[in-house]
Scaffold this motif. Structure first.
Motif, short mmCIF file in Angstrom:
data_model
loop_
_atom_site.label_atom_id
_atom_site.label_comp_id
_atom_site.label_asym_id
_atom_site.label_seq_id
_atom_site.Cartn_x
_atom_site.Cartn_y
_atom_site.Cartn_z
N PRO A 89 0.83 -1.21 0.00
CA PRO A 89 0.00 0.00 0.00
C PRO A 89 0.87 1.26 0.00
O PRO A 89 2.07 1.21 0.32
N PRO A 90 0.30 2.41 -0.31
CA PRO A 90 1.03 3.68 -0.20
C PRO A 90 1.42 3.94 1.26
O PRO A 90 0.83 3.38 2.18
N LYS A 91 2.41 4.79 1.45
CA LYS A 91 2.88 5.05 2.81
C LYS A 91 1.89 5.92 3.58
O LYS A 91 1.10 6.68 3.00
N VAL A 92 1.95 5.78 4.89
CA VAL A 92 1.10 6.58 5.77
C VAL A 92 1.42 8.06 5.58
O VAL A 92 2.58 8.44 5.42
N GLY A 93 0.39 8.88 5.58
CA GLY A 93 0.58 10.31 5.39
C GLY A 93 0.34 10.76 3.97
O GLY A 93 0.29 11.96 3.69
N THR A 94 0.19 9.80 3.05
CA THR A 94 -0.12 10.15 1.67
C THR A 94 -1.53 10.75 1.61
O THR A 94 -2.47 10.22 2.20
N ALA A 95 -1.68 11.85 0.89
CA ALA A 95 -2.98 12.51 0.78
C ALA A 95 -3.99 11.59 0.12
O ALA A 95 -3.65 10.83 -0.81
N PRO A 96 -5.26 11.63 0.55
CA PRO A 96 -6.28 10.75 -0.02
C PRO A 96 -6.39 10.83 -1.53
O PRO A 96 -6.57 9.80 -2.20
N GLU A 97 -6.28 12.05 -2.08
CA GLU A 97 -6.38 12.17 -3.54
C GLU A 97 -5.20 11.50 -4.24
O GLU A 97 -5.34 10.95 -5.33
N ARG A 98 -4.03 11.54 -3.59
CA ARG A 98 -2.86 10.88 -4.15
C ARG A 98 -3.01 9.36 -4.06
O ARG A 98 -2.64 8.63 -4.99
N ILE A 99 -3.57 8.87 -2.95
CA ILE A 99 -3.82 7.44 -2.81
C ILE A 99 -4.76 6.97 -3.91
O ILE A 99 -4.55 5.92 -4.53
N ALA A 100 -5.79 7.76 -4.18
CA ALA A 100 -6.75 7.41 -5.24
C ALA A 100 -6.06 7.34 -6.59
O ALA A 100 -6.34 6.45 -7.41
N GLN A 101 -5.13 8.28 -6.85
CA GLN A 101 -4.38 8.27 -8.12
C GLN A 101 -3.52 7.01 -8.23
O GLN A 101 -3.47 6.37 -9.29
N ILE A 102 -2.83 6.67 -7.14
CA ILE A 102 -1.98 5.48 -7.12
C ILE A 102 -2.83 4.24 -7.38
O ILE A 102 -2.46 3.35 -8.15
N ALA A 103 -4.00 4.19 -6.72
CA ALA A 103 -4.89 3.05 -6.90
C ALA A 103 -5.37 2.93 -8.34
O ALA A 103 -5.42 1.83 -8.91
N GLN A 104 -5.74 4.05 -8.96
CA GLN A 104 -6.20 4.03 -10.35
C GLN A 104 -5.11 3.53 -11.29
O GLN A 104 -5.37 2.73 -12.20
N LYS A 105 -3.88 4.00 -11.08
CA LYS A 105 -2.77 3.55 -11.92
C LYS A 105 -2.52 2.05 -11.73
O LYS A 105 -2.27 1.32 -12.69
N THR A 106 -2.59 1.61 -10.48
CA THR A 106 -2.39 0.19 -10.18
C THR A 106 -3.45 -0.66 -10.88
O THR A 106 -3.14 -1.67 -11.52
N MET A 107 -4.70 -0.25 -10.75
CA MET A 107 -5.78 -1.03 -11.37
C MET A 107 -5.69 -1.01 -12.89
O MET A 107 -5.96 -2.03 -13.54
N ALA A 108 -5.30 0.11 -13.46
CA ALA A 108 -5.16 0.19 -14.92
C ALA A 108 -4.10 -0.79 -15.41
O ALA A 108 -4.24 -1.38 -16.49
N ARG A 109 -3.04 -0.98 -14.64
CA ARG A 109 -1.99 -1.95 -15.03
C ARG A 109 -2.48 -3.38 -14.87
O ARG A 109 -2.12 -4.26 -15.67
N LEU A 110 -3.27 -3.63 -13.82
CA LEU A 110 -3.59 -5.00 -13.46
C LEU A 110 -4.84 -5.56 -14.14
O LEU A 110 -4.96 -6.76 -14.32
N MET A 111 -5.79 -4.70 -14.49
CA MET A 111 -7.04 -5.20 -15.06
C MET A 111 -6.87 -6.01 -16.34
O MET A 111 -7.62 -6.96 -16.57
N PRO A 112 -5.91 -5.69 -17.20
CA PRO A 112 -5.73 -6.53 -18.40
C PRO A 112 -5.06 -7.87 -18.12
O PRO A 112 -5.01 -8.73 -19.01
N LEU A 113 -4.55 -8.07 -16.89
CA LEU A 113 -3.77 -9.27 -16.61
C LEU A 113 -4.68 -10.45 -16.25
O LEU A 113 -5.76 -10.29 -15.68
#
Length: 319
Positions: A20-44
């Motif tokens: 997971p992202p590190k503690v203290g990461t802003a919620p909007e940044r966590i959401a961005q990280i999650a979206q990028k992660t899902m975009a990479r993984l959904m085709p797999l």
């Protein structure tokens, strides 16, 4: 489905592991990280996503940590709040000993509601005060065993020293554990020895061989190599020399991982041992992340070519 494949001891399981992202990461940044992660993984073509619990293991050794430790978000909260659109099961790691029985029971209820699956791991240091033992944690989980599966960790390096990993595995299997995820494999001989000794013990004790999922990860730099060794991952000296002499350490490590996957596939398939692979991606460098995605696809192809894994429909893209 992952649950059915584990319960039926089907081979060719393919997992992907993240932190997971590190503690203290802003919620909007966590959401961005999650979206990028899902975009990479959904085709797999993966059966489940592992979300690790990141622990500070500095007390385990006197050797200085190559990278500074940053506390990470709670893996269950990250998976349940930010990765809902990734429609694969989630496997959540948790150090059972850090929590009371009531805390573990509540946590397991939350996992069960989301159709997530637990993997209990040990505490970060031998002298850490344990609130709940692993056998107790497995007993708490057992109320869900009809509709869930629980995993555990196996460490080939530990077997090379203590020669008892086969017995550790079967003890946990006796508590309800049906699959084991290894520490990252770079020493092929160590991994093979665990399989061979476990097979012998299973035959001697007339026990069922549990599913073994081998973890593979890329190594793209000298510092990453140092960190893996700090974590206790054994990289043979000749392989370290090959990495350092390679024009691209990253490309060399990918090829080594693919060769290891091929060898372990042949070993397990020949012995009718249920197995699979977990491709770990805990780096932040884009080239290492992309290399891990490449490895997932290549290993999926290899498993399908060897008639070990059935082709499934790839995940749809992020809406």
């Amino acid at each position: 489905m992952f649950l059915d494949k584990i319960k039926s001891r089907e081979s060719g399981i393919l997992l992907y592991g993240i932190t997971p992202p590190k503690v203290g990461t802003a919620p909007e940044r966590i959401a961005q990280i999650a979206q990028k992660t899902m975009a990479r993984l959904m085709p797999l073509d993966i059966d489940a996503l592992i979300v690790y619990d990141v622990q500070d293991e500095s007390a385990r050794t006197s050797v200085e940590r190559p990278f500074p430790f940053f506390q990470a978000q709670d893996p269950f909260e990250f998976a349940s709040q930010y990765l809902q659109d990734l429609k694969v099961p989630k496997i959540i790691y948790r150090p059972a000993g850090k929590f009371s029985k009531d805390e573990l029971s509540d946590w397991l209820e939350g996992l069960h509601k989301h159709a997530f699956y637990p993997v209990f791991v040990g505490v970060p240091a031998p002298d850490y005060p344990v609130k709940t033992s692993l056998p107790e944690a497995y007993r708490i989980w057992s109320k869900h065993q009809a509709t869930s599966v629980i995993g555990a960790v196996t460490i080939p390096e530990r077997h090379a020293v203590l020669k008892d990993e086969d017995k550790r595995i079967l003890d946990k299997a006796g508590c309800g554990v049906s699959y084991f995820i290894s520490q990252c494999v770079f020493n092929l001989a160590y991994a093979k020895q665990v399989i061979e000794d476990l097979e012998h013990t299973c035959k001697t004790e007339r026990a069922t061989f549990p599913t073994i999922i081998f973890t593979l990860t890329v190594c793209g730099s000298e510092k990453t190599l140092d960190f893996m060794e700090w974590l206790g991952i054994h990289v043979p000296d000749d392989l370290k020399q090959d990495f350092r002499a390679a024009e691209s350490m990253l490309e060399k490590s990918v090829q080594v991982c693919l060769d290891i996957a091929s060898e372990l596939t042949a070993l397990c398939a020949a012995r009718a041992i249920p197995f699979g692979f977990n491709i770990e991606s805990v780096a932040i460098r884009t080239d290492e992340i992309e290399a891990s995605i490449y490895m997932v696809n290549k290993i999926a192809e290899m498993l399908e070519t060897n008639a070990v894994r059935k082709v499934t429909v790839a995940q749809s893209s992020v809406a």
